[in-house]
Design a protein around this motif. Structure first.
Motif, PDB file in Angstrom:
ATOM      1  N   HIS A   1       0.830  -1.207   0.000  1.00 40.02           N
ATOM      2  CA  HIS A   1       0.000   0.000   0.000  1.00 40.02           C
ATOM      3  C   HIS A   1       0.871   1.267   0.000  1.00 40.02           C
ATOM      4  O   HIS A   1       0.511   2.276  -0.611  1.00 40.02           O
ATOM      5  N   ILE A   2       2.004   1.185   0.686  1.00 31.89           N
ATOM      6  CA  ILE A   2       2.951   2.312   0.663  1.00 31.89           C
ATOM      7  C   ILE A   2       3.416   2.584  -0.760  1.00 31.89           C
ATOM      8  O   ILE A   2       3.448   3.725  -1.216  1.00 31.89           O
ATOM      9  N   MET A   3       3.762   1.513  -1.488  1.00 31.95           N
ATOM     10  CA  MET A   3       4.244   1.688  -2.854  1.00 31.95           C
ATOM     11  C   MET A   3       3.129   2.150  -3.788  1.00 31.95           C
ATOM     12  O   MET A   3       3.372   2.881  -4.751  1.00 31.95           O
ATOM     13  N   GLY A   4       1.889   1.733  -3.513  1.00 27.83           N
ATOM     14  CA  GLY A   4       0.772   2.253  -4.288  1.00 27.83           C
ATOM     15  C   GLY A   4       0.655   3.759  -4.118  1.00 27.83           C
ATOM     16  O   GLY A   4       0.491   4.494  -5.093  1.00 27.83           O
ATOM     17  N   ALA A   5       0.771   4.216  -2.872  1.00 29.10           N
ATOM     18  CA  ALA A   5       0.716   5.654  -2.603  1.00 29.10           C
ATOM     19  C   ALA A   5       1.903   6.380  -3.226  1.00 29.10           C
ATOM     20  O   ALA A   5       1.777   7.510  -3.722  1.00 29.10           O
ATOM     21  N   ALA A   6       3.079   5.728  -3.235  1.00 29.44           N
ATOM     22  CA  ALA A   6       4.264   6.333  -3.844  1.00 29.44           C
ATOM     23  C   ALA A   6       4.066   6.523  -5.339  1.00 29.44           C
ATOM     24  O   ALA A   6       4.344   7.586  -5.895  1.00 29.44           O
TER      25      ALA A   6
ATOM     26  N   SER B   1     -11.846   5.115   3.761  1.00 24.67           N
ATOM     27  CA  SER B   1     -10.794   6.082   4.103  1.00 24.67           C
ATOM     28  C   SER B   1      -9.415   5.600   3.682  1.00 24.67           C
ATOM     29  O   SER B   1      -8.590   6.375   3.200  1.00 24.67           O
ATOM     30  N   LEU B   2      -9.135   4.301   3.877  1.00 23.44           N
ATOM     31  CA  LEU B   2      -7.865   3.727   3.448  1.00 23.44           C
ATOM     32  C   LEU B   2      -8.144   2.739   2.324  1.00 23.44           C
ATOM     33  O   LEU B   2      -8.552   1.608   2.559  1.00 23.44           O
ATOM     34  N   SER B   3      -7.939   3.175   1.110  1.00 22.49           N
ATOM     35  CA  SER B   3      -8.176   2.284  -0.029  1.00 22.49           C
ATOM     36  C   SER B   3      -6.940   1.469  -0.356  1.00 22.49           C
ATOM     37  O   SER B   3      -7.027   0.365  -0.893  1.00 22.49           O
ATOM     38  N   GLY B   4      -5.758   2.003  -0.033  1.00 21.14           N
ATOM     39  CA  GLY B   4      -4.529   1.280  -0.305  1.00 21.14           C
ATOM     40  C   GLY B   4      -4.189   1.251  -1.784  1.00 21.14           C
ATOM     41  O   GLY B   4      -4.625   2.089  -2.569  1.00 21.14           O
TER      42      GLY B   4
END
Length: 388
Positions: free
Chosen positions: A217-222, A252-255
């Motif tokens: 999910h972090i990399m998706g946001a990146a 709220s958190l789609s990831g």
């Protein structure tokens, strides 16, 4: 069995504590609500219990995993509702000045702050002519205690055709789970800042982002925030069993979401429990099927880690075709030959033009890939490690 339920209780506690700390309410109401959610999920499961013949074919691992899946589904509902209420805030907020990129070679580790990433890219051991793999690990892991970082850096250094870089998110994913989940978007935004600096030296076409669990999910946001800043998409994000609890599309958190990169491939090894079951990428692989416990695993922690272990096997040069999946709707149909399409590799060599859900069987012990050669992998045991 009590140990496995202890794991679930720990997850529930880690998710629930911020809610308990930040809100004032009747504890009886909380437990009644949680009970109702569990019962509601239980009714859904009971209505869809497979026949004895199907259970036999699926195997005891899947049967043993059902209780965990039910409870974690309830946890996911409670966590999502709590976060959506807007009353929970992470008490440990990501600080761009405390996050680092770490270049890992066979013998050395070089660490630089995200804001000084140009120094890392100018390191003599960083080869500008090679592609760059950037990896983010998951919950409760740091740059110094992550087995997945150690293994993936080893296999990529064995190939010797990439620069392997790990993300050090300090303690922002090594805290209570809910806080860690809330931090994923902000960590991703910070990584995107470093990616913008990287593309001043390395073409964006040469960048590959990989993340396990919360790291997916972090990399998706990146990738998403890199696009917002540059108008360009990262070519590929590989998501290794992206985390399920608290992450739901439309909430709220789609990831991680389709469109965060030109191509997203996903390996689900613990679907429906710690990992998301629903398709999340352009191509989603289900090694071992839709059950939460693949062969050889008797707890969800083992299953969750299998995704990066599977992927690592495919990185070795000469072993890229060790996992072959077929587009299908279930593992049983695939095994019965009811999905006659071509078999395609999962992991390192996945064709980037494919779409859909792919199923494949795996071994219960190393090597996990059905097409892996144990002797070949044994010969690579020290490859990618420092020989000085």
């Amino acid at each position: 069995m009590s140990y496995y339920y202890g794991q679930i209780c720990q997850i529930i506690f880690m998710i629930s504590l911020p809610y308990i700390c930040c809100l004032s309410f009747d504890f009886d109401d909380v437990f009644v609500s949680l009970k109702d959610v569990v019962i509601g999920n239980g009714k859904n499961v009971i209505s869809s219990i497979p026949t004895p013949d199907t259970l036999f074919r699926l195997g005891i691992n899947v049967v043993a995993g059902l209780p965990f899946e039910v409870v974690l589904s309830a946890v996911n509902v409670v966590c999502s509702a709590a976060i959506s209420s807007g009353t929970i805030r992470s008490r440990i907020t990501p600080d761009l000045n405390k996050m680092n990129f770490q270049l890992r070679t066979a013998c050395n580790k070089y660490e630089y702050p995200l804001l000084s990433s140009s120094e890392l890219w100018n390191n003599p051991e960083f080869d500008r002519n090679k592609s760059v793999v950037i990896y983010a690990s998951g919950f409760m892991s740091t740059i110094t205690n992550s087995s997945s970082i150690d293994e993936l850096s080893k296999v990529y250094n064995c190939r010797d055709d990439v620069n392997f870089v790990a993300v050090d998110a300090a303690n922002f994913v090594d805290t209570l789970y809910t806080w860690s989940a809330l931090n994923t978007d902000e960590i991703g935004k910070n990584i995107a800042v470093g990616l913008v600096e990287l593309t001043k030296i390395v073409p964006v076409e040469n960048i590959h982002l990989i993340g396990h669990s919360l790291g997916a999910h972090i990399m998706g946001a990146a990738g998403r925030n890199f696009y917002y800043q540059t108008g360009k998409l990262i070519p590929r994000i590989t998501a290794l069993d992206p985390a399920k609890p608290c992450f739901n599309e439309g909430q709220s958190l789609s990831g991680l979401m389709r469109g965060d990169a030109e191509f997203i491939d996903v390996i689900h090894s613990d679907p429906g429990a710690l990992g998301k079951r629903e398709p999340t990428g352009d191509i989603d692989f289900y090694p071992g099927g839709l059950g939460p416990l693949p062969k050889g695993c008797y707890d969800i922690g083992c299953a969750h880690a299998r995704s990066w272990q599977y992927y690592a096997e495919t990185v070795y040069q000469g072993n890229e075709m060790s996992y072959l999946g077929v587009r299908c709707t279930s593992l049983i149909q695939a095994e019965e030959g009811k999905c006659p399409g071509p078999k395609v590799p999962m992991g390192y060599a996945v064709p980037k033009y494919l779409k859909g859900n792919y199923f494949l069987d795996v071994n219960g012990e190393e090597p996990f890939g059905k097409q892996s050669d144990a002797g070949f992998l044994e010969s690579k045991k020290n490859c990618g490690t420092c020989q000085n």
